[in-house]
Design a protein around this motif. Sequence first.
Motif, PDB file in Angstrom:
ATOM      1  N   SER A 133     -29.065-130.806 -83.451  1.00 41.27           N
ATOM      2  CA  SER A 133     -29.309-129.764 -84.439  1.00 41.27           C
ATOM      3  C   SER A 133     -30.790-129.644 -84.761  1.00 41.27           C
ATOM      4  CB  SER A 133     -28.509-130.072 -85.709  1.00 41.27           C
ATOM      5  OG  SER A 133     -27.131-130.163 -85.401  1.00 41.27           O
ATOM      6  N   LYS A 134     -31.450-130.756 -84.823  1.00 41.26           N
ATOM      7  CA  LYS A 134     -32.889-130.732 -85.124  1.00 41.26           C
ATOM      8  C   LYS A 134     -33.649-130.020 -84.009  1.00 41.26           C
ATOM      9  CE  LYS A 134     -32.874-134.978 -87.870  1.00 41.26           C
ATOM     10  NZ  LYS A 134     -33.418-136.346 -88.012  1.00 41.26           N
ATOM     11  N   ASP A 135     -33.274-130.298 -82.754  1.00 41.05           N
ATOM     12  CA  ASP A 135     -33.938-129.618 -81.637  1.00 41.05           C
ATOM     13  C   ASP A 135     -33.724-128.113 -81.705  1.00 41.05           C
ATOM     14  OD1 ASP A 135     -34.760-132.055 -80.715  1.00 41.05           O
ATOM     15  OD2 ASP A 135     -33.119-132.276 -79.271  1.00 41.05           O
ATOM     16  N   LEU A 136     -32.534-127.683 -82.158  1.00 40.83           N
ATOM     17  CA  LEU A 136     -32.243-126.261 -82.261  1.00 40.83           C
ATOM     18  C   LEU A 136     -33.160-125.595 -83.284  1.00 40.83           C
ATOM     19  CD1 LEU A 136     -30.593-123.717 -81.745  1.00 40.83           C
ATOM     20  CD2 LEU A 136     -28.924-124.560 -83.412  1.00 40.83           C
ATOM     21  N   ILE A 137     -33.311-126.198 -84.452  1.00 45.83           N
ATOM     22  CA  ILE A 137     -34.171-125.622 -85.491  1.00 45.83           C
ATOM     23  C   ILE A 137     -35.624-125.614 -85.035  1.00 45.83           C
ATOM     24  CG2 ILE A 137     -34.973-125.901 -87.859  1.00 45.83           C
ATOM     25  CD1 ILE A 137     -32.115-124.857 -87.513  1.00 45.83           C
ATOM     26  N   ALA A 138     -36.019-126.668 -84.323  1.00 42.81           N
ATOM     27  CA  ALA A 138     -37.393-126.730 -83.827  1.00 42.81           C
ATOM     28  C   ALA A 138     -37.625-125.652 -82.777  1.00 42.81           C
ATOM     29  CB  ALA A 138     -37.680-128.118 -83.252  1.00 42.81           C
ATOM     30  N   TYR A 139     -36.612-125.441 -81.939  1.00 44.11           N
ATOM     31  CA  TYR A 139     -36.734-124.403 -80.908  1.00 44.11           C
ATOM     32  C   TYR A 139     -36.904-123.024 -81.530  1.00 44.11           C
ATOM     33  CZ  TYR A 139     -35.295-121.081 -77.335  1.00 44.11           C
ATOM     34  OH  TYR A 139     -35.244-120.019 -76.490  1.00 44.11           O
ATOM     35  N   LEU A 140     -36.097-122.722 -82.545  1.00 44.52           N
ATOM     36  CA  LEU A 140     -36.203-121.421 -83.197  1.00 44.52           C
ATOM     37  C   LEU A 140     -37.554-121.258 -83.878  1.00 44.52           C
ATOM     38  CD1 LEU A 140     -32.618-121.122 -84.754  1.00 44.52           C
ATOM     39  CD2 LEU A 140     -33.513-119.958 -82.724  1.00 44.52           C
ATOM     40  N   ALA A 141     -38.082-122.365 -84.410  1.00 44.92           N
ATOM     41  CA  ALA A 141     -39.384-122.292 -85.070  1.00 44.92           C
ATOM     42  C   ALA A 141     -40.499-122.061 -84.059  1.00 44.92           C
ATOM     43  CB  ALA A 141     -39.646-123.575 -85.864  1.00 44.92           C
ATOM     44  N   ARG A 142     -40.356-122.663 -82.867  1.00 44.50           N
ATOM     45  CA  ARG A 142     -41.400-122.522 -81.849  1.00 44.50           C
ATOM     46  C   ARG A 142     -41.326-121.189 -81.123  1.00 44.50           C
ATOM     47  NH1 ARG A 142     -39.581-127.656 -80.403  1.00 44.50           N
ATOM     48  NH2 ARG A 142     -38.645-126.732 -78.519  1.00 44.50           N
ATOM     49  N   ASN A 143     -40.143-120.591 -81.077  1.00 43.66           N
ATOM     50  CA  ASN A 143     -39.942-119.377 -80.284  1.00 43.66           C
ATOM     51  C   ASN A 143     -39.393-118.262 -81.171  1.00 43.66           C
ATOM     52  OD1 ASN A 143     -40.321-120.489 -77.341  1.00 43.66           O
ATOM     53  ND2 ASN A 143     -38.935-121.925 -78.347  1.00 43.66           N
ATOM     54  N   PRO A 144     -40.234-117.695 -82.016  1.00 39.26           N
ATOM     55  CA  PRO A 144     -39.752-116.640 -82.913  1.00 39.26           C
ATOM     56  C   PRO A 144     -39.382-115.344 -82.188  1.00 39.26           C
ATOM     57  CG  PRO A 144     -42.125-116.855 -83.080  1.00 39.26           C
ATOM     58  CD  PRO A 144     -41.685-117.984 -82.218  1.00 39.26           C
ATOM     59  N   ALA A 145     -39.831-115.203 -80.929  1.00 41.87           N
ATOM     60  CA  ALA A 145     -39.512-113.973 -80.194  1.00 41.87           C
ATOM     61  C   ALA A 145     -38.427-114.197 -79.143  1.00 41.87           C
ATOM     62  CB  ALA A 145     -40.776-113.430 -79.518  1.00 41.87           C
ATOM     63  N   SER A 146     -37.739-115.330 -79.208  1.00 38.49           N
ATOM     64  CA  SER A 146     -36.679-115.606 -78.234  1.00 38.49           C
ATOM     65  C   SER A 146     -35.439-114.768 -78.559  1.00 38.49           C
ATOM     66  CB  SER A 146     -36.329-117.086 -78.252  1.00 38.49           C
ATOM     67  OG  SER A 146     -35.785-117.450 -79.520  1.00 38.49           O
ATOM     68  N   ALA A 147     -34.516-114.733 -77.609  1.00 38.95           N
ATOM     69  CA  ALA A 147     -33.282-113.973 -77.800  1.00 38.95           C
ATOM     70  C   ALA A 147     -32.489-114.513 -78.978  1.00 38.95           C
ATOM     71  CB  ALA A 147     -32.441-114.026 -76.521  1.00 38.95           C
ATOM     72  N   ALA A 148     -32.459-115.846 -79.137  1.00 40.75           N
ATOM     73  CA  ALA A 148     -31.712-116.434 -80.248  1.00 40.75           C
ATOM     74  C   ALA A 148     -32.345-116.064 -81.583  1.00 40.75           C
ATOM     75  CB  ALA A 148     -31.652-117.952 -80.093  1.00 40.75           C
ATOM     76  N   SER A 149     -33.676-116.140 -81.662  1.00 42.21           N
ATOM     77  CA  SER A 149     -34.362-115.785 -82.904  1.00 42.21           C
ATOM     78  C   SER A 149     -34.140-114.322 -83.240  1.00 42.21           C
ATOM     79  CB  SER A 149     -35.862-116.085 -82.783  1.00 42.21           C
ATOM     80  OG  SER A 149     -36.077-117.475 -82.580  1.00 42.21           O
ATOM     81  N   GLU A 150     -34.174-113.459 -82.229  1.00 42.26           N
ATOM     82  CA  GLU A 150     -33.942-112.045 -82.476  1.00 42.26           C
ATOM     83  C   GLU A 150     -32.511-111.787 -82.933  1.00 42.26           C
ATOM     84  OE1 GLU A 150     -35.992-109.720 -82.691  1.00 42.26           O
ATOM     85  OE2 GLU A 150     -37.791-110.617 -81.832  1.00 42.26           O
ATOM     86  N   ALA A 151     -31.562-112.567 -82.407  1.00 36.17           N
ATOM     87  CA  ALA A 151     -30.177-112.399 -82.832  1.00 36.17           C
ATOM     88  C   ALA A 151     -30.012-112.792 -84.294  1.00 36.17           C
ATOM     89  CB  ALA A 151     -29.256-113.247 -81.944  1.00 36.17           C
ATOM     90  N   VAL A 152     -30.663-113.901 -84.706  1.00 35.93           N
ATOM     91  CA  VAL A 152     -30.605-114.319 -86.114  1.00 35.93           C
ATOM     92  C   VAL A 152     -31.315-113.292 -86.993  1.00 35.93           C
ATOM     93  CG1 VAL A 152     -31.259-116.107 -87.762  1.00 35.93           C
ATOM     94  CG2 VAL A 152     -30.437-116.746 -85.488  1.00 35.93           C
ATOM     95  N   ARG A 153     -32.403-112.774 -86.466  1.00 39.68           N
ATOM     96  CA  ARG A 153     -33.138-111.757 -87.224  1.00 39.68           C
ATOM     97  C   ARG A 153     -32.286-110.492 -87.373  1.00 39.68           C
ATOM     98  NH1 ARG A 153     -37.248-112.042 -84.306  1.00 39.68           N
ATOM     99  NH2 ARG A 153     -38.270-113.678 -85.526  1.00 39.68           N
TER     100      ARG A 153
END
Length: 665
Positions: free
Chosen positions: A431-451
């Motif tokens: 879970s920690k790696d997931l949150i870190a990934y989203l923080a490092r990649n704000p323009a990723s597909a996952a970040s855009e989906a959350v956005r």
Amino acid sequence: MSRQDRSSTSSEAAADEIDLLTLFRTFWRGRLMIGSAVVAAILLGGIYAFVLATPTFRATSVVVLETRQSATTGLESVLGALSSDSETINTEVEVLKGRELMGRVVDELNLIQDGEFNGSLRPKGLISRIKSSIFGEDEQTAEEAQRIKDGVVSALLDGIQIRNVPNSLVFQITVTSTSPVKAAKIADTVAKLYINDQLRVRFEANEVATRWLSDQVAEQRAAFESLDEQVRDFRAQTSVINGETLAAMDRQLKDTRRRIEQMTSESGELNIRIAGLPADAPTSRRMQLTNDLSRMQEQIAALTEVERTLAADFDRQSQELTRLEQLAREAEAGRLLYEHFQTRLKEVAAQQGINKADSRVLSQAVIPSGAAAPRKSMILVMSALLGAMAGAGLVLVREMRANRIRSSQELEAFTGQLVLAQIPQLKQKSSKDLIAYLARNPASAASEAVRNLRTSLLLSAAELPPKVIAVTSSVSGEGKTTTSVALAQNLTHMGKRVLLIEGDVRMRSLNHYAADVPDERKTISAALTSQAMLAEVTLKLPNIGDVILGAKSQINAADLFSSPRFAELIAEARAQYDIVLIDTPPVLVVPDSKIIAQQTDGVVFVTRWDSTTREQVAESLSQLKNVRVNLLGLVLTQVDPAGLKRYGYDAYGAYYGNRYYTQEG
């Protein structure tokens, strides 16, 4: 037609169009499966057509039936003339397909020694070889030989097709064989033996007719000679006169009878004259008349004797002449019958040399240059069609058996609720790696989906957007906690004051995001049992923001959240934060989420892609509806892009393979 009827018709047409469109989309989603089935079917068909199938060749011999009305021999045939009616044509077709004719073909070509038609010559199986090695080969009996020949004839019939060309007297003899030369040879042999069979039948009929006519000629000759001998003997033994003499005798007899009648009449007149003489008539006159009467009576007596003799001779001669004429007629009839049979015998004997068959070969079989079967192109086409049908059937079966949600469209159509976002599956191990990934990649597909989820929530009610939101699911493992954390992180980076509350105190999933084990005095349980203030139980987690974690409690979780203190805590959080997110337990597991949702502005319902069943979703939403919970929308989580492509939903996922998104490690 009324407006209502037109409307109903339009609705039905629209429904049909939608059904066809849905069916097309189903097949389009399953195009990989259909394509795979087509490729597999073509591969199997190709293996059969090019490797396994034995090539077969077809050769055709053509025979024409000639009616015998046009014969110019001038002799009457022993057999009746063949007509051209349908009964005759059908009869000849059956003759061509007859087992007797096929048996002659088998003998002519020695097909019993051909493994194509004699199955007993083919390689034996393992069991047969073992039996032969143990018990030896059985001697072939006459019954066994006949059975083998019958089998060869049957196999030959299976490879022969007899066809009458419509509206003609032409027959096509088509033979199918594994050898082109053999196919042509068998076709020509069938035609040849068919014609020879006609000659044989005619010859045998002539032989029978000749033997019968010969016997009849001998019998009639003997009968005629016997009758002729009887005529000669009769003539020698009797004094038979001819008919003219007999007629003269008849005339003489009639003249004698007339004279007797005349003299008898004159004698009567003379008696009358004598009786009429007067008494005083001279004696000489009386004597003279008496003497005349005596002479006349003597003449009558003499003539009567002559008449009797003539009558007797006439009767005898008449009977003998009649007998002679009868014998002569019988002899003549015997002679004529004898001459007729003798003439017919000569005609039949002459006909044996000029007999011709009722058919002739119109065209001999040509050795085929190419195989007639297997038709490789047709097999490949049919294989492709069958593969497409099988693939389509598998797709339909898969769709009928599909009980899990695989697209946002399916989820919306099934529930009637809005899908706020689709969140792709991420491969981070913790879970920690997931949150870190989203923080490092704000323009990723996952970040855009959350956005996208964040935007949908904030714009769901422009005048009064929800502030307190519960996140739940049907069962555990659907990603509700991850969704809650990712949404809190996204809102925090946006500048919102966000509070994330652990509502699942039984599993305490948020604790995995904390670096250390939380102090029990700074948990939701402490806030609800010891009247701790909101600020006292709030922690700050990196990349997430303000969080209230959960802890074990002696009080049942449902009772804990049903207390007035929980309502007060939510009111306090509503006043201090822009957004309050509560991660709640699954709806179908415990009642906690339904209790917590009573203090919120709405619920975000999380469904795991290709995992949660329709029944689970339907039951969860039904329970939430029963407690009058405001459902803000649905979120489809852990969506697998490769799986979407595999199921044919690639057009629905806008978060993979898109250059708008960047993905870093």
